[in-house]
Design a protein around this motif. Sequence first.
Motif, short mmCIF file in Angstrom:
data_model
loop_
_atom_site.label_atom_id
_atom_site.label_comp_id
_atom_site.label_asym_id
_atom_site.label_seq_id
_atom_site.Cartn_x
_atom_site.Cartn_y
_atom_site.Cartn_z
N LYS A 198 -3.18 -7.17 3.76
CA LYS A 198 -4.48 -6.91 4.40
C LYS A 198 -5.51 -7.96 3.96
N LEU A 248 -9.99 7.85 0.48
CA LEU A 248 -10.08 6.46 0.91
C LEU A 248 -11.39 5.85 0.40
N VAL A 279 -6.87 0.20 0.11
CA VAL A 279 -6.13 -0.79 0.91
C VAL A 279 -7.02 -1.41 1.99
N ALA A 312 0.33 7.07 4.94
CA ALA A 312 1.04 6.95 3.66
C ALA A 312 0.66 8.14 2.78
N GLY A 335 0.81 -1.22 0.00
CA GLY A 335 0.00 0.00 0.00
C GLY A 335 0.84 1.27 0.00
N THR A 336 1.85 1.33 0.84
CA THR A 336 2.63 2.56 0.95
C THR A 336 3.30 2.90 -0.37
N ASN A 366 -9.42 3.23 7.28
CA ASN A 366 -8.80 2.14 8.03
C ASN A 366 -9.06 2.22 9.52
C1 LIG Z 1 -5.84 2.75 4.18
C2 LIG Z 1 -4.40 2.32 4.14
N1 LIG Z 1 -3.60 2.81 3.19
C3 LIG Z 1 -2.31 2.43 3.09
C4 LIG Z 1 -1.74 1.55 3.97
C5 LIG Z 1 -0.31 1.13 3.82
O1 LIG Z 1 -0.25 -0.17 3.33
P1 LIG Z 1 1.06 -1.12 3.51
O2 LIG Z 1 1.06 -1.55 4.94
O3 LIG Z 1 0.81 -2.27 2.58
O4 LIG Z 1 2.24 -0.34 3.13
C6 LIG Z 1 -2.54 1.02 5.00
C7 LIG Z 1 -1.96 0.10 6.01
O5 LIG Z 1 -2.25 0.19 7.19
C8 LIG Z 1 -3.91 1.40 5.08
O6 LIG Z 1 -4.71 0.93 6.04
#
Ligand SMILES: Cc1ncc(COP(=O)(O)O)c(C=O)c1O
Length: 385
Positions: free
Chosen positions: A207, A144, A175, A98, A67-68, A148
């Motif tokens: 996830k 989003l 994500v 992120a 995700g990042t 999250n």
């Molecule tokens: C909404 C959201 N975006 C991005 C990320 C980042 O993803 P990753 O952990 O795969 O880098 C997360 C992880 O917690 C998330 O919940």
Amino acid sequence: MIYLDHAATTPLRDEVRDAWLGAQLVGNASSVHGAGQSARRVLEEARERVAASLGSQPIEVVFTSGGTESVNLALKGLWSARAERRDAIVLPDGEHHATLDAVGWLASREGARVRAVALEETGRIPVSDFRDALDGSAALATALVAANETGTINDAAGLARAAAEAGVALHLDAVAAAGHVPIDFAGWRGSAPAGAGLVALSVSGHKLGAPVGTGALVVSRHAAPDPLLHGGGQQRGLRAGTQDIAGAVALATALELADAERDAENARLEEIRARTVAELAERAPGIVVLGDPARHLPGTIHLHLPGAVGESLMFLLDQRGFSVSTGSACQAGVAEPSHVVMALGYTADEARQVLRISMGATTTPAEMEDFTTALVEAYSRLTTH
Ligand SMILES: Cc1ncc(COP(=O)(O)O)c(C=O)c1O
């Protein structure tokens, strides 16, 4: 241990592990010899499966490390490729770090102007306010699909329509949503003009029951963000580097499993959630359930617990064998108030009094009954003087 932090990461699924190990092939997908070409076939088949799950075309799927990376590629890449006169980024409150930190970097290093969009009390992004923020100076917007922390689900199609009408490129962070919410990249994109509307969408494997280090960014054929990584020109030149074939197969398998099980699994989790929320309302009536009562991720329960610091609750529960989250980052050992909870209209002190419980495939009703009892006891211990 009872694990109730599936939104942070969820265990690798057995079917995914088998598919992942089965795809540890000899051969670089960019090599022209037979081994390379066999590897490429497996990779491209995985790309087709991911595309089918996310409602995009295979060419639009760019495999990343998670995700990042996907969020950074989308935001920095779209910013870098923007039209010169556009200098604003439309950023709803309550985004994941992120996004927040990538946009913060673009603001401090590249002079991007940040245009915030306030959330509704439920954590939803109001589509009309989002639309109002999208004018001719907006280089890009982000949002989003599901949040999250609160678990609130946004109107992704409405946000994408607003961006298409305004002629602004939109990135969606799916994500937290992927798996629970059907993702329809082409449907949400509609007939948006090239470079505008929904152009990029992020997902992350860990996830979903795939390994950490897998993920994808869907990038519309009608958009050309600049890459972050330069090298061998793989993946339309958007993400250079030898491709992780096994990771791609694992991600495809996890997405397909989630698609096949979604309706039944969402209904199962929603039932446990409703029972837990009702039980808490009866046994600890001061606790407030945050987020949108109607449109939320079925596995997420975000709570405001007046008078009890979330971090203290988390430690007490951890001692009793329950893993939950405060949802917010811990900096230098001190719990930061959640910027997401503050975006719902709470004070900084109140924003420290939160817990996020996130259920997943392994969660059972009996576990949640035990958890509810432990939470009610821990809360009463912290609030009875
Ligand atoms: C909404 C959201 N975006 C991005 C990320 C980042 O993803 P990753 O952990 O795969 O880098 C997360 C992880 O917690 C998330 O919940």
